[in-house]
Design a protein around this motif. Structure first.
Motif, short mmCIF file in Angstrom:
data_model
loop_
_atom_site.label_atom_id
_atom_site.label_comp_id
_atom_site.label_asym_id
_atom_site.label_seq_id
_atom_site.Cartn_x
_atom_site.Cartn_y
_atom_site.Cartn_z
N LEU A 118 0.85 -1.20 0.00
CA LEU A 118 0.00 0.00 0.00
C LEU A 118 0.88 1.25 0.00
CD1 LEU A 118 -3.04 0.62 0.15
CD2 LEU A 118 -2.84 0.64 2.65
N ALA A 119 1.88 1.24 0.87
CA ALA A 119 2.78 2.40 0.98
C ALA A 119 3.50 2.66 -0.34
CB ALA A 119 3.80 2.16 2.10
N ALA A 120 3.80 1.60 -1.09
CA ALA A 120 4.52 1.75 -2.36
C ALA A 120 3.65 2.40 -3.43
CB ALA A 120 5.01 0.38 -2.83
N LEU A 121 2.34 2.43 -3.21
CA LEU A 121 1.43 3.00 -4.21
C LEU A 121 1.03 4.44 -3.90
CD1 LEU A 121 -0.91 -0.09 -4.75
CD2 LEU A 121 0.89 0.73 -6.28
N LEU A 122 1.52 4.98 -2.80
CA LEU A 122 1.13 6.35 -2.43
C LEU A 122 1.62 7.35 -3.46
CD1 LEU A 122 1.94 6.22 1.42
CD2 LEU A 122 -0.32 6.11 0.32
N PRO A 123 0.94 8.48 -3.65
CA PRO A 123 -0.28 8.88 -2.95
C PRO A 123 -1.52 8.20 -3.54
CG PRO A 123 0.31 10.56 -4.54
CD PRO A 123 1.39 9.50 -4.61
N LEU A 124 -2.52 8.01 -2.70
CA LEU A 124 -3.76 7.37 -3.14
C LEU A 124 -4.96 8.27 -2.88
CD1 LEU A 124 -3.17 3.77 -1.76
CD2 LEU A 124 -3.37 4.40 -4.19
N ASP A 125 -5.89 8.28 -3.85
CA ASP A 125 -7.16 9.00 -3.67
C ASP A 125 -8.19 8.10 -3.01
OD1 ASP A 125 -6.50 11.46 -5.28
OD2 ASP A 125 -6.19 9.90 -6.80
N GLY A 126 -8.09 6.80 -3.33
CA GLY A 126 -9.09 5.88 -2.80
C GLY A 126 -8.51 4.52 -2.50
N LEU A 127 -9.16 3.81 -1.59
CA LEU A 127 -8.75 2.44 -1.25
C LEU A 127 -10.02 1.61 -1.06
CD1 LEU A 127 -6.69 0.26 -0.34
CD2 LEU A 127 -6.83 1.23 1.96
N TYR A 128 -10.05 0.48 -1.77
CA TYR A 128 -11.19 -0.44 -1.61
C TYR A 128 -10.72 -1.66 -0.82
CZ TYR A 128 -14.30 -4.29 -2.78
OH TYR A 128 -15.12 -5.39 -2.68
N LEU A 129 -11.44 -1.95 0.26
CA LEU A 129 -11.09 -3.07 1.14
C LEU A 129 -12.16 -4.16 1.05
CD1 LEU A 129 -10.12 -0.93 4.27
CD2 LEU A 129 -8.52 -2.03 2.72
N PRO A 130 -11.91 -5.23 0.30
CA PRO A 130 -12.86 -6.35 0.28
C PRO A 130 -12.62 -7.22 1.52
CG PRO A 130 -11.09 -6.73 -1.31
CD PRO A 130 -10.77 -5.45 -0.61
N MET A 131 -13.55 -7.22 2.47
CA MET A 131 -13.37 -7.92 3.75
C MET A 131 -14.52 -8.89 3.97
SD MET A 131 -10.64 -6.22 4.84
CE MET A 131 -10.38 -6.39 6.60
N CYS A 159 -7.60 10.30 1.83
CA CYS A 159 -7.96 9.13 1.01
C CYS A 159 -9.33 8.59 1.44
CB CYS A 159 -6.89 8.07 1.19
SG CYS A 159 -7.16 6.58 0.20
N LEU A 160 -10.18 8.25 0.46
CA LEU A 160 -11.49 7.66 0.78
C LEU A 160 -11.34 6.14 0.86
CD1 LEU A 160 -14.21 9.52 -1.36
CD2 LEU A 160 -13.52 9.93 1.01
N LEU A 161 -11.85 5.57 1.94
CA LEU A 161 -11.81 4.12 2.13
C LEU A 161 -13.21 3.54 1.98
CD1 LEU A 161 -8.94 4.59 3.26
CD2 LEU A 161 -9.48 2.94 5.06
N SER A 162 -13.36 2.59 1.07
CA SER A 162 -14.63 1.93 0.86
C SER A 162 -14.49 0.45 1.20
CB SER A 162 -15.10 2.10 -0.59
OG SER A 162 -16.39 1.57 -0.73
N VAL A 163 -15.46 -0.09 1.93
CA VAL A 163 -15.37 -1.46 2.44
C VAL A 163 -16.58 -2.28 2.00
CG1 VAL A 163 -15.38 -2.84 4.56
CG2 VAL A 163 -14.08 -0.70 4.46
N SER A 164 -16.33 -3.53 1.56
CA SER A 164 -17.45 -4.45 1.38
C SER A 164 -17.32 -5.56 2.42
CB SER A 164 -17.48 -5.03 -0.04
OG SER A 164 -16.32 -5.78 -0.31
N TYR A 165 -18.47 -6.07 2.88
CA TYR A 165 -18.53 -6.99 4.02
C TYR A 165 -19.54 -8.10 3.75
CZ TYR A 165 -16.55 -5.77 8.72
OH TYR A 165 -15.78 -5.61 9.84
N ASP A 166 -19.35 -9.20 4.43
CA ASP A 166 -20.37 -10.24 4.54
C ASP A 166 -21.37 -9.75 5.59
OD1 ASP A 166 -21.67 -12.68 5.68
OD2 ASP A 166 -20.28 -13.75 4.38
N LEU A 167 -22.65 -10.10 5.43
CA LEU A 167 -23.60 -9.60 6.44
C LEU A 167 -23.46 -10.33 7.78
CD1 LEU A 167 -26.25 -11.64 6.84
CD2 LEU A 167 -26.91 -10.67 4.67
N HIS A 168 -22.59 -11.37 7.80
CA HIS A 168 -22.27 -12.03 9.07
C HIS A 168 -20.99 -11.47 9.68
CE1 HIS A 168 -24.68 -15.25 6.91
NE2 HIS A 168 -25.43 -14.85 7.92
#
Ligand SMILES: [Zn+2]
Length: 492
Positions: A118-131, A159-168
């Motif tokens: 992640l640090a190697a890709l800076l600067p970042l406008d957005g980050l998507y976290l599939p969790m 940076c905007l962080l967007s997350v997707s989740y399981d409903l459990h």
């Protein structure tokens, strides 16, 4: 009835996905030049596992499927990212079969690699976290919160962080305080994985292109239900989740999510909740509170959607059934089983050989007992890697599948590739909770054994729990008035 509805729903969702994506992409393609001009920089990476505190099996590095670089970019799971006009840059995505707590060194190793990339890709406008959201790491509370907070420290406040989740998955104030956008599955059994990931990415790209700083609001609900009692295929889950798409259409609302949470986690954050992303905080709070109140009011309605009983009761019922295949889910062992020594013994003996086997209790010698049998090897799956070995043996009138490592049998192809036709059997026993979308329509009938194990459905009698907050049904006379809390990112 359920079967037909499930199929209709799947067809609908497939159609809806195509329509949604077409609409979204036409909007995005209009903005392609603008996006390219701005050269938005977006990275993605995450970790996903559902881990029961009560399992004795540790999840280690070899249990994770870890994707990086081209393997991640070219993976089918993330193929949809190529349709955006903005390039999503890969870091690390690690996923494992549901199981026990993640070994701490394993978690630290994956996280360190993720943060470095992640640090190697800076600067970042957005980050998507599939969790996933229900990770339990040895000696740690709120592992997803730790992952997100660590990512936030690397990418910085803008940076905007967007997350997707399981409903459990379990959410926490730390999770909410470190991110900007959130979207969870709306179906259980899960048939909207990709749609959910798309919602999270659509929001992220939209907000970055339009320079929107969204607000995130959540309302915890002190109710903990097993997924087997809160499916969206039957009531009250069906009506609770059915309203989300409509609520999502309101101006100022980007996403509405409702989560069951994960009851087999000994954590203060184990709770159901509603989460609303948008640009209209007052409306978002109203929606979050309304959903929390409805969920709370429905708490006594949550029931198993299939016939249940002890193992013996279910076997007896199956033997008397005039229809087939009866599919019996061994729910206590839902994280699935495996037996490397027994599987390897079959490969050494070869197809057609008869041998004595000791089956079971190799993963959890303390909590289970082996069974001694005389078996005949009838099929060996060609497997270049010994971890992919699967053997089919015949023990009197029973056909048994042995696997090297734990893995589920959720899809028809899991059986047919072993030369087994599920519909030809009188009874199929699977290590599962509610049946998967492919097995459920086959079951004639479906039964669920309330067996002991790491995923014991008798939740109020789980082993002593140190951290779980007061919640229904553990505290029967709990009083509750929902309250919405905004992310620290958007609090004024
Ligand atoms: Zn789930």
């Amino acid at each position: 009835m359920e079967t037909r509805e499930l199929m209709q729903r799947r067809t609908f969702l497939k159609t809806a996905t195509a329509v949604t994506l077409t609409t979204s992409l036409s909007r995005y393609s209009a903005a392609v030049s603008a996006a390219q001009e701005k050269s938005l920089r977006i990275a993605y990476g995450g970790i996903g596992i559902e881990g029961s505190t009560y399992s004795r099996i540790r999840t280690r590095l070899e249990d994770f499927d870890v994707l990086t670089d081209d393997a991640l970019t070219n993976s089918a799971r993330f193929a949809f990212l190529k349709k955006y006009p903005v390039r999503f840059m890969p870091t690390v995505v690690a996923a494992a079969t549901p199981g026990g707590p993640v070994d701490r060194a394993t978690y630290d190793a994956i996280k360190t690699d993720f943060l470095k990339r992640l640090a190697a890709l800076l600067p970042l406008d957005g980050l998507y976290l599939p969790m996933h959201g229900a990770m339990f790491v040895d000696g740690m509370q709120d592992a997803e919160g730790d992952w997100m907070e660590s990512a936030r420290k690397v990418v910085g406040a803008r940076c905007l962080l967007s997350v997707s989740y399981d409903l459990h998955g379990n959410v926490s104030q730390r999770v909410i305080d470190n991110i900007d956008l959130f979207s969870a599955f709306r179906t259980a059994p899960h048939i909207d994985r990709e749609e959910t990931m798309q919602r999270a990415c659509n929001m992220l790209v939209h907000c970055l292109q339009e320079n929107i700083r969204p607000t995130l609001v959540w309302a915890p609900i002190p109710v903990l239900m097993p997924g087997e009692r809160s499916s969206t295929e039957w009531q009250p889950g069906k009506r609770l989740w059915a309203q989300l798409p409509k609520l999502n259409e309101q101006p100022g609302v980007l996403d509405v999510s409702l989560l069951v949470g994960y009851v087999w986690a000994d954590e203060p954050r184990a709770t159901a909740c509603s989460v609303v992303t948008g640009t209209a905080p007052a409306l978002q709070e109203k929606i979050a509170i309304s959903l929390a109140q409805q969920y709370w009011d429905a708490r006594e309605e949550f029931q198993f959607g299939t016939e249940t009983g002890t193992i013996n009761e279910c076997i007896e019922r199956a033997m008397k059934a005039m229809t087939h295949p009866v599919i019996l889910a061994d729910s206590g062992d839902n994280p699935t089983g495996g037996d490397r020594p027994a599987t390897d013994a079959c490969y050494s003996a070869g197809v057609g050989a008869a041998l004595s086997l000791s089956i079971g209790a190799t993963l959890d010698p303390l909590g289970s007992k082996p069974v001694k049998v005389h078996a005949k090897v009838v099929f060996l799956l060609p497997a270049p890697n010994p971890r992919q070995r699967e053997a089919v043996v015949q023990i009197d009138g029973v056909t048994l599948v042995l696997t090297s490592v734990r893995r589920p049998y959720h899809d028809i192809v899991d059986f047919t590739r072993l030369g087994l036709q599920p519909t030809s059997y009188k009874l199929i026993v699977v290590k599962s909770g509610y049946l998967s979308p492919e097995l459920a329509p086959l079951a004639n009938p479906s039964l669920m054994a309330l067996s002991d194990g790491a995923i014991n459905q008798d939740i109020v009698h789980l082993p002593p729990n140190k951290y779980r907050p007061p919640s229904y049904p553990f505290v029967a006379d709990l009083k509750f008035a929902p309250r919405a809390v905004r992310s620290a990112r958007s609090r004024t």
